[in-house]
Design a protein around this motif. Structure first.
Motif, PDB file in Angstrom:
ATOM      1  N   TYR A  45      -7.537 -46.122  18.355  1.00  0.00           N
ATOM      2  CA  TYR A  45      -7.162 -45.455  19.590  1.00  0.00           C
ATOM      3  C   TYR A  45      -8.381 -44.808  20.227  1.00  0.00           C
ATOM      4  CZ  TYR A  45      -2.114 -45.875  18.837  1.00  0.00           C
ATOM      5  OH  TYR A  45      -0.852 -46.365  18.695  1.00  0.00           O
TER       6      TYR A  45
ATOM      7  N   GLU B 291       5.918 -40.969  16.262  1.00  0.00           N
ATOM      8  CA  GLU B 291       5.322 -39.736  15.767  1.00  0.00           C
ATOM      9  C   GLU B 291       6.251 -39.119  14.744  1.00  0.00           C
ATOM     10  OE1 GLU B 291       1.860 -39.788  17.652  1.00  0.00           O
ATOM     11  OE2 GLU B 291       3.631 -40.024  18.880  1.00  0.00           O
TER      12      GLU B 291
ATOM     13  N   GLN C 197      -0.201 -47.270  26.222  1.00  0.00           N
ATOM     14  CA  GLN C 197       1.116 -46.855  25.730  1.00  0.00           C
ATOM     15  C   GLN C 197       1.557 -45.571  26.418  1.00  0.00           C
ATOM     16  OE1 GLN C 197       0.218 -46.915  21.409  1.00  0.00           O
ATOM     17  NE2 GLN C 197       1.402 -48.807  21.331  1.00  0.00           N
TER      18      GLN C 197
ATOM     19  N   TYR D 151      -5.314 -48.003  23.379  1.00  0.00           N
ATOM     20  CA  TYR D 151      -5.720 -48.588  22.094  1.00  0.00           C
ATOM     21  C   TYR D 151      -6.687 -49.735  22.326  1.00  0.00           C
ATOM     22  CZ  TYR D 151      -5.213 -50.518  17.366  1.00  0.00           C
ATOM     23  OH  TYR D 151      -5.448 -50.981  16.086  1.00  0.00           O
TER      24      TYR D 151
ATOM     25  N   SER E 108      -1.469 -42.793  25.306  1.00  0.00           N
ATOM     26  CA  SER E 108      -2.469 -43.376  24.411  1.00  0.00           C
ATOM     27  C   SER E 108      -3.054 -44.649  25.012  1.00  0.00           C
ATOM     28  CB  SER E 108      -1.865 -43.727  23.043  1.00  0.00           C
ATOM     29  OG  SER E 108      -1.554 -42.577  22.297  1.00  0.00           O
TER      30      SER E 108
ATOM     31  N   SER F 128      -1.359 -37.320  14.123  1.00  0.00           N
ATOM     32  CA  SER F 128      -0.594 -37.118  15.348  1.00  0.00           C
ATOM     33  C   SER F 128       0.825 -36.724  14.968  1.00  0.00           C
ATOM     34  CB  SER F 128      -0.595 -38.408  16.182  1.00  0.00           C
ATOM     35  OG  SER F 128       0.193 -38.261  17.340  1.00  0.00           O
TER      36      SER F 128
ATOM     37  N   ARG G 155      -2.756 -42.341  11.666  1.00  0.00           N
ATOM     38  CA  ARG G 155      -3.274 -41.505  12.740  1.00  0.00           C
ATOM     39  C   ARG G 155      -2.785 -40.068  12.610  1.00  0.00           C
ATOM     40  NH1 ARG G 155      -1.755 -42.314  19.165  1.00  0.00           N
ATOM     41  NH2 ARG G 155      -3.666 -41.411  20.037  1.00  0.00           N
TER      42      ARG G 155
ATOM     43  N   GLU H  45     -10.185 -38.909  17.785  1.00  0.00           N
ATOM     44  CA  GLU H  45      -9.236 -39.579  16.901  1.00  0.00           C
ATOM     45  C   GLU H  45      -9.609 -39.389  15.430  1.00  0.00           C
ATOM     46  OE1 GLU H  45      -6.282 -41.355  17.226  1.00  0.00           O
ATOM     47  OE2 GLU H  45      -6.300 -40.374  19.179  1.00  0.00           O
TER      48      GLU H  45
ATOM     49  N   THR I 200       4.544 -47.175  18.915  1.00  0.00           N
ATOM     50  CA  THR I 200       4.520 -45.768  19.314  1.00  0.00           C
ATOM     51  C   THR I 200       5.553 -45.011  18.499  1.00  0.00           C
ATOM     52  OG1 THR I 200       6.154 -46.136  21.075  1.00  0.00           O
ATOM     53  CG2 THR I 200       3.849 -46.382  21.659  1.00  0.00           C
TER      54      THR I 200
ATOM     55  N   ARG J 267      -2.431 -33.854  18.995  1.00  0.00           N
ATOM     56  CA  ARG J 267      -3.407 -34.813  18.482  1.00  0.00           C
ATOM     57  C   ARG J 267      -4.804 -34.204  18.563  1.00  0.00           C
ATOM     58  NH1 ARG J 267      -0.550 -38.976  22.031  1.00  0.00           N
ATOM     59  NH2 ARG J 267       0.879 -40.051  20.623  1.00  0.00           N
TER      60      ARG J 267
ATOM     61  N   ALA K 255      -9.239 -41.947  26.773  1.00  0.00           N
ATOM     62  CA  ALA K 255      -7.893 -42.438  27.082  1.00  0.00           C
ATOM     63  C   ALA K 255      -7.459 -41.972  28.463  1.00  0.00           C
ATOM     64  CB  ALA K 255      -6.907 -41.953  26.029  1.00  0.00           C
TER      65      ALA K 255
END
Length: 255
Positions: free
Chosen positions: A172, A62, A139, A165, A163, A241, A239, A230, A60, A226, A178
């Motif tokens: 994801y 960003e 997550q 996965y 999230s 994000s 990703r 995805e 995890t 996001r 999700a």
């Protein structure tokens, strides 16, 4: 590098001369001798480490949009969702081929007394919901007493999912899927502040990142953006994000 106010302006960087022989966009971390500080394992985890974070699941993390400003063009015109960034501690739970694991940001942890992450996994019964968990990683961020000064003023430890996965598919889940996965597990999803077409500037995103956590006077950490479906990013090589941190939060943290 810390966030400070310099001559009335927010300063979040350091200007250095460009080494010879490099081009725009090239990674000069090693050339400039830059070292990333990684803090030790938080004491609230208080568990023995089982092993490193499993390689079959992304960690995890960003990137701040200010660190990759051109990524904003990849959001233009697409459907996105913006969530509140919870100021807590990262948690990943997963089940793969019958093995149930609980992880911090960088490590998988043993099930021992006093471990906050394992406590939450059992609180929500995630370790016995194999019919929903098998083949997936969930997550999120844990928050509450004893974590980051509990800025949300929670009465007990809670997990906020951001999230889900699919381990076998290596991707994801989209936003709606999700959220449904979290609902089936009896978990809270992180607060959603906006769903719609992306039409923001970085300056407008900084405004959205401001404010306080609901019911408190504590600055929220920021927001995360996001796509609802995805999407991979060429700019980020991964990703699509990004996070936008609240400047008021950053300045307060450095006081």
């Amino acid at each position: 590098i810390k966030t400070i106010r310099l001559r009335g302006k927010i300063s979040q960087g350091l200007v250095l001369p460009v080494p010879g022989g490099v081009s725009e966009g090239e990674d000069v971390t090693d050339l400039l001798g830059i070292i990333m500080y990684k803090p030790p394992i938080p004491t609230h985890l208080s568990g023995q480490v089982l092993r490193n974070f499993p390689s079959l699941i992304p960690k995890t993390d960003e990137i701040r949009i200010q660190s990759a400003p051109t990524v904003i063009k990849e959001f233009d015109g697409i459907q996105v969702y913006i969530t509140t960034k919870i100021n807590g501690s990262s948690m990943t739970v997963y089940q793969h081929e019958g093995h149930f694991g609980v992880c911090s940001r960088n490590l998988e942890l043993r099930d021992v007394d006093g471990n906050s992450l394992w406590y939450l996994a059992k609180k929500y019964g995630l370790n016995v919901k194999s019919d929903i968990m098998e083949g997936f990683a969930i997550q999120g961020e844990i928050a509450g007493p004893g974590i980051q000064k509990n800025p949300l003023h929670l009465q007990s430890l809670e997990l906020f999912v951001f999230s889900a996965y699919d381990i076998k598919a290596g991707r994801y889940l989209d936003f709606v899927d999700a959220k449904q996965k979290a609902d089936r597990l009896g978990l809270r999803f992180v607060p959603v502040e906006f769903v719609g077409q992306f039409q923001f500037t970085i300056e407008e995103l900084l405004v959205k990142a401001g404010g306080v956590y609901l019911g408190t006077i504590n600055n929220k950490e920021g927001i995360v953006i996001r796509p609802t479906t995805e999407t991979m990013s060429e700019v980020l090589s991964g990703r699509l994000s990004v996070k936008v941190l609240n400047n008021a939060y950053l300045l307060k943290e450095e006081e």
